[in-house]
Design a protein around this motif. Structure first.
Motif, PDB file in Angstrom:
ATOM      1  N   LEU A  43       0.809  -1.216   0.000  1.00  0.00           N
ATOM      2  CA  LEU A  43       0.000   0.000   0.000  1.00  0.00           C
ATOM      3  C   LEU A  43       0.844   1.269   0.000  1.00  0.00           C
ATOM      4  N   GLY A  44       2.005   1.214   0.663  1.00  0.00           N
ATOM      5  CA  GLY A  44       2.762   2.460   0.813  1.00  0.00           C
ATOM      6  C   GLY A  44       4.260   2.323   0.770  1.00  0.00           C
ATOM      7  N   GLY A  45       4.776   1.276   0.148  1.00  0.00           N
ATOM      8  CA  GLY A  45       6.221   1.122   0.051  1.00  0.00           C
ATOM      9  C   GLY A  45       6.859   2.241  -0.751  1.00  0.00           C
ATOM     10  N   THR A  46       8.015   2.708  -0.334  1.00  0.00           N
ATOM     11  CA  THR A  46       8.683   3.829  -1.001  1.00  0.00           C
ATOM     12  C   THR A  46       9.644   3.383  -2.085  1.00  0.00           C
ATOM     13  N   THR A  47       9.784   2.085  -2.296  1.00  0.00           N
ATOM     14  CA  THR A  47      10.648   1.568  -3.351  1.00  0.00           C
ATOM     15  C   THR A  47       9.843   0.673  -4.281  1.00  0.00           C
ATOM     16  N   ASP A  48      10.337   0.532  -5.489  1.00  0.00           N
ATOM     17  CA  ASP A  48       9.635  -0.253  -6.500  1.00  0.00           C
ATOM     18  C   ASP A  48      10.242  -1.646  -6.559  1.00  0.00           C
ATOM     19  N   VAL A  49       9.773  -2.512  -5.666  1.00  0.00           N
ATOM     20  CA  VAL A  49      10.247  -3.890  -5.602  1.00  0.00           C
ATOM     21  C   VAL A  49       9.038  -4.801  -5.819  1.00  0.00           C
ATOM     22  N   PRO A  50       9.147  -5.815  -6.674  1.00  0.00           N
ATOM     23  CA  PRO A  50       8.001  -6.708  -6.914  1.00  0.00           C
ATOM     24  C   PRO A  50       7.446  -7.288  -5.626  1.00  0.00           C
ATOM     25  N   LEU A  51       6.125  -7.190  -5.490  1.00  0.00           N
ATOM     26  CA  LEU A  51       5.473  -7.612  -4.252  1.00  0.00           C
ATOM     27  C   LEU A  51       5.668  -9.089  -3.984  1.00  0.00           C
ATOM     28  N   GLY A  52       5.639  -9.904  -5.022  1.00  0.00           N
ATOM     29  CA  GLY A  52       5.806 -11.342  -4.840  1.00  0.00           C
ATOM     30  C   GLY A  52       7.141 -11.690  -4.213  1.00  0.00           C
ATOM     31  N   LYS A  53       8.191 -10.994  -4.630  1.00  0.00           N
ATOM     32  CA  LYS A  53       9.517 -11.251  -4.063  1.00  0.00           C
ATOM     33  C   LYS A  53       9.565 -10.864  -2.586  1.00  0.00           C
ATOM     34  N   VAL A  54       8.929  -9.749  -2.262  1.00  0.00           N
ATOM     35  CA  VAL A  54       8.918  -9.305  -0.864  1.00  0.00           C
ATOM     36  C   VAL A  54       8.163 -10.317  -0.007  1.00  0.00           C
ATOM     37  N   PHE A  55       6.992 -10.739  -0.475  1.00  0.00           N
ATOM     38  CA  PHE A  55       6.173 -11.676   0.296  1.00  0.00           C
ATOM     39  C   PHE A  55       6.903 -12.998   0.509  1.00  0.00           C
ATOM     40  N   THR A  56       7.460 -13.558  -0.550  1.00  0.00           N
ATOM     41  CA  THR A  56       8.146 -14.848  -0.447  1.00  0.00           C
ATOM     42  C   THR A  56       9.322 -14.775   0.507  1.00  0.00           C
ATOM     43  N   ALA A  57      10.117 -13.715   0.385  1.00  0.00           N
ATOM     44  CA  ALA A  57      11.296 -13.595   1.241  1.00  0.00           C
ATOM     45  C   ALA A  57      10.910 -13.348   2.695  1.00  0.00           C
ATOM     46  N   MET A  58       9.931 -12.470   2.911  1.00  0.00           N
ATOM     47  CA  MET A  58       9.542 -12.141   4.277  1.00  0.00           C
ATOM     48  C   MET A  58       8.924 -13.340   4.990  1.00  0.00           C
ATOM     49  N   VAL A  59       7.955 -13.982   4.354  1.00  0.00           N
ATOM     50  CA  VAL A  59       7.285 -15.098   5.007  1.00  0.00           C
ATOM     51  C   VAL A  59       8.240 -16.272   5.171  1.00  0.00           C
ATOM     52  N   GLY A  60       9.088 -16.508   4.173  1.00  0.00           N
ATOM     53  CA  GLY A  60      10.017 -17.628   4.255  1.00  0.00           C
ATOM     54  C   GLY A  60      10.952 -17.540   5.450  1.00  0.00           C
TER      55      GLY A  60
END
Length: 370
Positions: A164-181
């Protein structure tokens, strides 16, 4: 998982702040029903203990560490509303005194680390204790599972906030996979710490574990002559809500011993054991660095604090400096937390006394006319 300044833009940070403020307001009201004369001071100790254990980063993967979030532990020990307040106090102390977690991101951190972890963990915990056998080991097992699930749930919530408010343009799928993993691995450590702590308290004072109420046998205190079971307090002829139940001297001594043991443990963990904690970046820091989320991170507004980065300014010895900072943090969190919870409990007592007075007057008048 402390979110720094600059990760989330201003509009979403403000919205998260509003959500956090509403959650704290609701929790202040809900905590009145959870806190009593015994548990109000212990809730402050729970906050201080969570602060201490959060200083103990443990390795979870190559170059990555994790630490306790504490929402599950606090909710099970002192109740979900009080649990939200406990973690909120910890996050406030960390942000203001130790420059850990951005000040503009305080609402994000409270919404994620205090609200999401507590709500998810306690809901799952209550579901599990309903279907498991009504024994003390079931409480510990349910605490393990609830804590385990709460950490990746918080990681998923951060991903949503970032979307909703990230200040960088990083693919959401990559963020979700890395964070949850990575946070599934951290969740295992969270689950172990939570289950061990809840199990230890249940072993000596099950009546003080909010999540175990109604599931455990009456309190038994060991004496020189054998085992003494403390009977339930006799009902008071006055309205039950108007006065606090009496606490037996033996139970009071047991509570004080438990509180003293908890405080000593918190001071030892923060003042000594924390020196040996992992220095690797935690899950969020690692993912932020690897994926580029931290490219617009901002310096903390309190980076010049005398306790910034959990080191006492001008103390040259790193071990002494970190130990003193930990002890100060435990003391500050205990003082603020206890002050909040005792105030909430006294406010409840005043409210119930005021509400009971007209009923008592009416009953007296009716008796006089009869």
């Amino acid at each position: 998982m402390h979110v720094p300044d600059g990760f989330i833009d201003a509009p979403v940070s403000l919205a998260a702040g509003a959500v956090a403020a509403a959650a704290v307001a609701v929790s202040l009201r809900g905590a009145r029903r959870e806190l009593d004369e015994k548990t109000a001071p212990l809730a402050g100790l729970v906050a201080a203990f969570v602060f201490a254990v959060q200083m103990l980063n443990f390795p979870v993967a190559a170059g990555t560490s994790g630490h306790l979030l504490g929402g599950a532990l606090a909710a099970i020990l002192v109740g979900p509303y009080t649990g939200v307040l406990c973690i909120s106090v910890v996050l406030l102390m960390q942000g203001v005194l130790f420059a850990d977690g951005g000040l503009t991101a305080l609402g994000v951190n409270i919404s994620d680390m205090a609200v999401v972890t507590t709500v998810v963990a306690y809901a799952l915990f209550r579901l599990l204790v309903k279907v498991l056998p009504r024994r003390r080991p079931s409480v510990t097992a349910a605490a393990f599972v609830a804590a385990l699930v709460s950490v990746p749930a918080a990681a998923g919530a951060f991903t949503l906030i970032y979307a909703l408010g990230g200040t960088t343009d990083v693919p959401l799928g990559k963020v979700f996979t890395a964070m949850v993993g990575v946070h599934v691995l951290i969740g295992i450590g969270e689950a172990v710490i939570t289950a061990l702590t809840v199990g230890a308290v249940i072993a000596v004072r099950p009546d003080l574990v909010h999540g175990a109420r109604g599931l455990t046998r009456p309190l038994e205190l060991r004496t020189a002559d054998g085992t003494t079971t403390v009977p339930p307090t006799a009902p008071d002829p006055a309205p039950a809500a108007a006065t606090a139940p009496a606490v037996s001297p033996a139970a009071a001594r047991s509570t004080r011993r438990l509180a003293a043991a908890g405080l000593v443990a918190a001071l030892a963990l923060a003042g000594f054991v924390s020196y040996y904690a992992s220095t690797s970046p935690d899950g969020l820091e690692k993912v932020a660095h690897d994926k580029g989320i931290d490219s617009k991170a901002e310096d903390h507004a309190a980076k010049g604090s005398p306790l910034a980065d959990y080191q006492v300014k001008d103390v040259a010895d790193e071990r002494i400096s970190g130990g003193l900072a930990g002890v100060i943090g435990v003391g500050a969190t205990l003082a603020v937390g206890t002050g909040v919870f005792v105030t909430v409990r006294r406010r409840r007592d005043r409210t119930t006394t005021t509400a009971a007075a007209p009923a008592a007057s009416a009953a007296s008048a009716e008796s006089g006319t009869g």
